[in-house]
Design a protein around this motif. Sequence first.
Motif, PDB file in Angstrom:
ATOM      1  N   THR A 101      35.392  78.853  41.000  1.00  0.00           N
ATOM      2  CA  THR A 101      36.708  79.198  40.476  1.00  0.00           C
ATOM      3  C   THR A 101      37.362  77.992  39.820  1.00  0.00           C
ATOM      4  OG1 THR A 101      36.955  80.830  42.247  1.00  0.00           O
ATOM      5  CG2 THR A 101      38.935  80.226  41.036  1.00  0.00           C
ATOM      6  N   ALA A 126      38.551  77.760  35.926  1.00  0.00           N
ATOM      7  CA  ALA A 126      39.931  77.454  35.547  1.00  0.00           C
ATOM      8  C   ALA A 126      39.990  76.247  34.619  1.00  0.00           C
ATOM      9  CB  ALA A 126      40.776  77.218  36.794  1.00  0.00           C
ATOM     10  N   GLU A 171      48.856  81.682  42.266  1.00  0.00           N
ATOM     11  CA  GLU A 171      47.797  82.033  41.313  1.00  0.00           C
ATOM     12  C   GLU A 171      46.420  81.893  41.959  1.00  0.00           C
ATOM     13  OE1 GLU A 171      47.697  83.182  38.313  1.00  0.00           O
ATOM     14  OE2 GLU A 171      49.770  83.045  37.656  1.00  0.00           O
ATOM     15  N   PRO A 172      45.466  82.723  41.516  1.00  0.00           N
ATOM     16  CA  PRO A 172      45.655  83.868  40.623  1.00  0.00           C
ATOM     17  C   PRO A 172      46.168  85.069  41.403  1.00  0.00           C
ATOM     18  CG  PRO A 172      43.352  83.694  41.211  1.00  0.00           C
ATOM     19  CD  PRO A 172      44.047  82.524  41.861  1.00  0.00           C
ATOM     20  N   ARG A 205      41.313  87.552  42.325  1.00  0.00           N
ATOM     21  CA  ARG A 205      40.681  86.708  43.337  1.00  0.00           C
ATOM     22  C   ARG A 205      39.334  87.302  43.739  1.00  0.00           C
ATOM     23  NH1 ARG A 205      46.076  85.792  47.197  1.00  0.00           N
ATOM     24  NH2 ARG A 205      47.418  85.050  45.484  1.00  0.00           N
ATOM     25  N   THR A 244      41.681  77.405  41.998  1.00  0.00           N
ATOM     26  CA  THR A 244      42.637  77.435  40.890  1.00  0.00           C
ATOM     27  C   THR A 244      43.666  76.323  41.037  1.00  0.00           C
ATOM     28  OG1 THR A 244      42.340  79.830  40.703  1.00  0.00           O
ATOM     29  CG2 THR A 244      44.288  78.889  39.656  1.00  0.00           C
ATOM     30  N   LEU A 255      44.028  81.914  31.303  1.00  0.00           N
ATOM     31  CA  LEU A 255      43.502  81.657  32.644  1.00  0.00           C
ATOM     32  C   LEU A 255      42.993  82.945  33.279  1.00  0.00           C
ATOM     33  CD1 LEU A 255      43.073  79.847  35.154  1.00  0.00           C
ATOM     34  CD2 LEU A 255      45.433  80.380  35.799  1.00  0.00           C
ATOM     35  N   HIS A 256      43.811  83.974  33.242  1.00  0.00           N
ATOM     36  CA  HIS A 256      43.429  85.235  33.867  1.00  0.00           C
ATOM     37  C   HIS A 256      42.233  85.863  33.165  1.00  0.00           C
ATOM     38  CE1 HIS A 256      47.721  85.861  35.695  1.00  0.00           C
ATOM     39  NE2 HIS A 256      47.100  84.794  36.161  1.00  0.00           N
ATOM     40  N   LEU A 307      39.176  83.928  34.527  1.00  0.00           N
ATOM     41  CA  LEU A 307      38.927  84.222  35.944  1.00  0.00           C
ATOM     42  C   LEU A 307      38.428  85.644  36.134  1.00  0.00           C
ATOM     43  CD1 LEU A 307      41.937  82.475  37.744  1.00  0.00           C
ATOM     44  CD2 LEU A 307      39.601  81.641  37.420  1.00  0.00           C
TER      45      LEU A 307
END
Length: 424
Positions: free
Chosen positions: A56, A60, A235-236, A241, A254, A274-275, A278
């Motif tokens: 992760t 990120a 976050e996230p 997640r 993150t 970012l999202h 991820l």
Amino acid sequence: MPSLDPFFTEWAERRPGQTRSLGRASALLAALGLDADRTPVLGVVGSKGKGSTATTAAAALSAAGLRTVLVTGPSFRSYRERVRVDGTSVDDAVLDALGARIDAARRDLPTVEESGGYLAPSGLFLVAGLLRAREAGADVCVLEAGMGGRRDELRLAGPEVVALGKVFAEHVGVLGADVVEIAREKTLVAGERTRALVRLPQTPEVAAEIDAALADATGGRVGAEVVDPEAEGTEPPPALRPPGLSAASGVLGTAAAARMLEHLGIPGPDRRTLHGVLATVRLPGRLSRHTVPLPAGRAPGGEAPDAEVVVDSAIDRVGVAAALAHARGLWGGVDHVLLCLPDHKDVSGAVEVLGGLPVTAVRLPEAHLRFEHALPPHWGRMDAADLTAAALAALGRRVLALGTVYFTGRVLEAVDAPTDRLFG
């Protein structure tokens, strides 16, 4: 298939009483010019969830436009997976070249006997990652520790940022006599270069020991920063997640990536970017779901339906219970459980959680693992060598495979799961 001799020769030839030598590893780093000229490092330690945290964090950092090298272990299906660039495994030729450079430098060192110990495979893959980062012009390395702590090669790499996951009584008697001693040992991966340590919530005793050890390791310059997955707005968001117990690792990774970006003076990605990155993260063997084609004719009156397996590296009561709940949530029930836990794992806890479910216990061939714990008489038995797609399909349409990473990697191999790319 790459040659793995450079990574395993000294370990395979070790003599009784010999241990890994950080002094020898330090000399190797110096011989390769990695003692001073190396890429910034985000190091990941903890008792469980290190791979999820590291993956992760790398994702990120990639979302911020950085070129990343990720080192994790153990591997799933191939040792190439131990070193990844921007989430993708290096190929055989690259791993061969890295091994050759390491081997050439190793041969110029004093002998193992003179050094007082051998070069451990996990440390050599970490060295390979640092080499690859320099060659590829990477902006940052994300390095997962082995057991972690001052006896781990990660300490020699001098991480600028440390991500410390939940600490519990794993490796008791190896890293420490109890969970408090283990927490101290893992925290001491920090050192002169460390500028931040981000951790998950711990018990009060463990938190106090982490603070004390961090002060010792950094001369009081660095205080631990706590990221709480339960806090509103962390976050996230939950939907991005990892599933199950790995969710907290996604939050930690993150947060650690954000601290590394601050250290490097690089703006973080906007939330949408970012999202988006991820959302692409895939974690084989962490509640991952895979199709297992059934033999033709299995279902009466037409095409055979697909069997599925959920694979998770659960090793204790809590992990097994979480995986079982996850599988029941997906399927409504579980037809069969494959369980592979050596005696030093929480076998009793797993037996209690699995209750009267149909279970087959799997035994691995590794000589250092013991499988002598008493098991319920109605459980089946299987050798890992007999684990195939057909064997999985024969157990039912909804199979839950749980256990040590050495086992879950075999399950992923049996179903030909994609493991070369973790994100992007």
